[in-house]
Design an enzyme around this catalytic site. Sequence first.
Site, PDB file in Angstrom:
ATOM      1  N   SER A   1       0.787  -1.169  -0.017  1.00 32.04           N
ATOM      2  CA  SER A   1      -0.080  -0.008  -0.089  1.00 32.04           C
ATOM      3  C   SER A   1       1.010   1.418   0.057  1.00 32.04           C
ATOM      4  O   SER A   1       1.713   1.280  -0.937  1.00 32.04           O
ATOM      5  CB  SER A   1      -0.920   0.076   1.108  1.00 32.04           C
ATOM      6  OG  SER A   1      -2.000   0.731   0.958  1.00 32.04           O
TER       7      SER A   1
ATOM      8  N   ASP B   1      -2.578   6.076  -3.157  1.00 31.15           N
ATOM      9  CA  ASP B   1      -1.264   5.925  -2.752  1.00 31.15           C
ATOM     10  C   ASP B   1      -0.755   4.763  -3.726  1.00 31.15           C
ATOM     11  O   ASP B   1      -1.292   4.150  -4.632  1.00 31.15           O
ATOM     12  CB  ASP B   1      -1.638   5.167  -1.254  1.00 31.15           C
ATOM     13  CG  ASP B   1      -2.524   4.124  -1.349  1.00 31.15           C
ATOM     14  OD1 ASP B   1      -3.365   4.127  -2.301  1.00 31.15           O
ATOM     15  OD2 ASP B   1      -2.866   3.399  -0.325  1.00 31.15           O
TER      16      ASP B   1
ATOM     17  N   ASP C   1      -1.149   1.242  -3.956  1.00 31.26           N
ATOM     18  CA  ASP C   1      -1.847   0.367  -4.466  1.00 31.26           C
ATOM     19  C   ASP C   1      -3.365   1.112  -4.896  1.00 31.26           C
ATOM     20  O   ASP C   1      -4.387   0.206  -5.165  1.00 31.26           O
ATOM     21  CB  ASP C   1      -2.098  -1.000  -3.544  1.00 31.26           C
ATOM     22  CG  ASP C   1      -3.051  -0.703  -2.346  1.00 31.26           C
ATOM     23  OD1 ASP C   1      -2.912   0.729  -1.903  1.00 31.26           O
ATOM     24  OD2 ASP C   1      -3.307  -1.423  -1.773  1.00 31.26           O
TER      25      ASP C   1
ATOM     26  N   ASP D   1      -5.898   2.350  -3.375  1.00 32.66           N
ATOM     27  CA  ASP D   1      -6.998   1.921  -2.622  1.00 32.66           C
ATOM     28  C   ASP D   1      -7.391   3.387  -1.639  1.00 32.66           C
ATOM     29  O   ASP D   1      -8.501   3.509  -1.020  1.00 32.66           O
ATOM     30  CB  ASP D   1      -7.144   0.903  -1.643  1.00 32.66           C
ATOM     31  CG  ASP D   1      -6.032   1.142  -0.563  1.00 32.66           C
ATOM     32  OD1 ASP D   1      -5.335   1.853  -0.587  1.00 32.66           O
ATOM     33  OD2 ASP D   1      -5.972   0.053   0.378  1.00 32.66           O
TER      34      ASP D   1
END
Length: 453
Positions: free
Chosen positions: A109, A246, A248, A250
């Site tokens: 992440s 960010d 990833d 999400d």
Amino acid sequence: MPRLFGTDGVRGLANAELTADLALGLAQAAATVLTQGRSAEARRAAGRRPVAVLARDPRISGEFIAAAVAAGLASSGIDVLDAGVIPTPAAAYLIADIDADFGVMVSASHNPAPDNGIKIFARGGTKLPDVVEDRIEEHLQREKLAPTGAGVGRIRRFADAEDRYAVHLIASLPHRLDGLHVVLDCANGAAAGVSPEVFRLAGAKLTVIGNDPDGLNINDGVGSTHLDKLAAAVVEAGADVGIAHDGDADRCLAVDRDGNIVDGDQIMAIIAIGMAERGVLKDNTLVTTVMSNLGLSIAMEAHGIRTVQTKVGDRYVLEEMNEHEFSLGGEQSGHVIMRDFATTGDGILTGIHLVSEMARTGKTLAELASVMTVFPQTLVNVRGVDHHALHDDAVVASAVADAERELGASGRVLLRPSGTEPMVRVMVEAADQLACDRIAHALADVVRDRLSL
């Protein structure tokens, strides 16, 4: 022994804490636990193997970790559809879209490049409950599935993964983005390919930064945890809005055309009001966490929208949303869940819907964000304390009660033990920043004095 799964999967320093051996074992354990249901058994009875979606973000260690995961799954009799580098919410969507038995996302992440993580999703693209994660952890020490011959899984490329996801996002839009100039920061992460494509398909004029991932530069001075470059780029380009993901994708945070940050609470306020006006906000309810700013609940009340609070963590937000079929929830960090279109936080989905509200209303982002007054907030992390004893200490409780009386209705106090280390988080909100700082640090001193190890 500490629990292997944290608040969002298994995460650690790649090749030190998160090794290829651990990735292989986790995949084998997940294959055992997650293919015990009727659907997987029906596949086997029909001569077909269970199916899993595999994806990753572009950090360099993701290559060997994803390879280990694929090996663990295939050696357990699972057919693997390898989607390559795509956002976490894209992987979750694809699991549901093709009716896969489960899926795995390799990503850390917003963490720096040396870290990595493994997130496992259940059938339907939902995050696993704690009890299922515990079962997977237990199966690490047990005998694994080991089919031979035709029972061994195949690994194939999921060729149209990105296109399926992009079409889904565009179909969700209530209003196109034509005429708006967006600066998009992809954090040199998983969104670098698909997010610019989606914003362009939605009609936005686009300037893109942070879209040159090399495996090592993910989240490095860019993205939702480093908004300075995005703010400067928006002002320099004379753009209408900046959107940051960010690593990833999400999460979504934003900046207005003057470079001012618009956080997850403000984004939720804007989207919630827009959904309420269009009659699609289920039960006129927004689900937030205890860390959301007091100004959010005040703004929602003024617009006839109820707020429901959960513990910190998007999984708890989603649990509350699923239980009551609420359509919108999220966190101050920019994890926003639009349940009509996603099973997890989706930064691209959130971003296009935020800009869509600008297009629909004809208002600037600053005008839309002004519906919420952000109360000053001070967070102090008190380390090296017995966080387990926090709620049993009478002196700490008395200090909190005194602070709450002083603040009255114009503020609030939250003391929260860390779930992973000996630390207590002290958060205070108040109408005045000086009072906020003073009370927060005074409470931190009490916690330190009473609970130091």
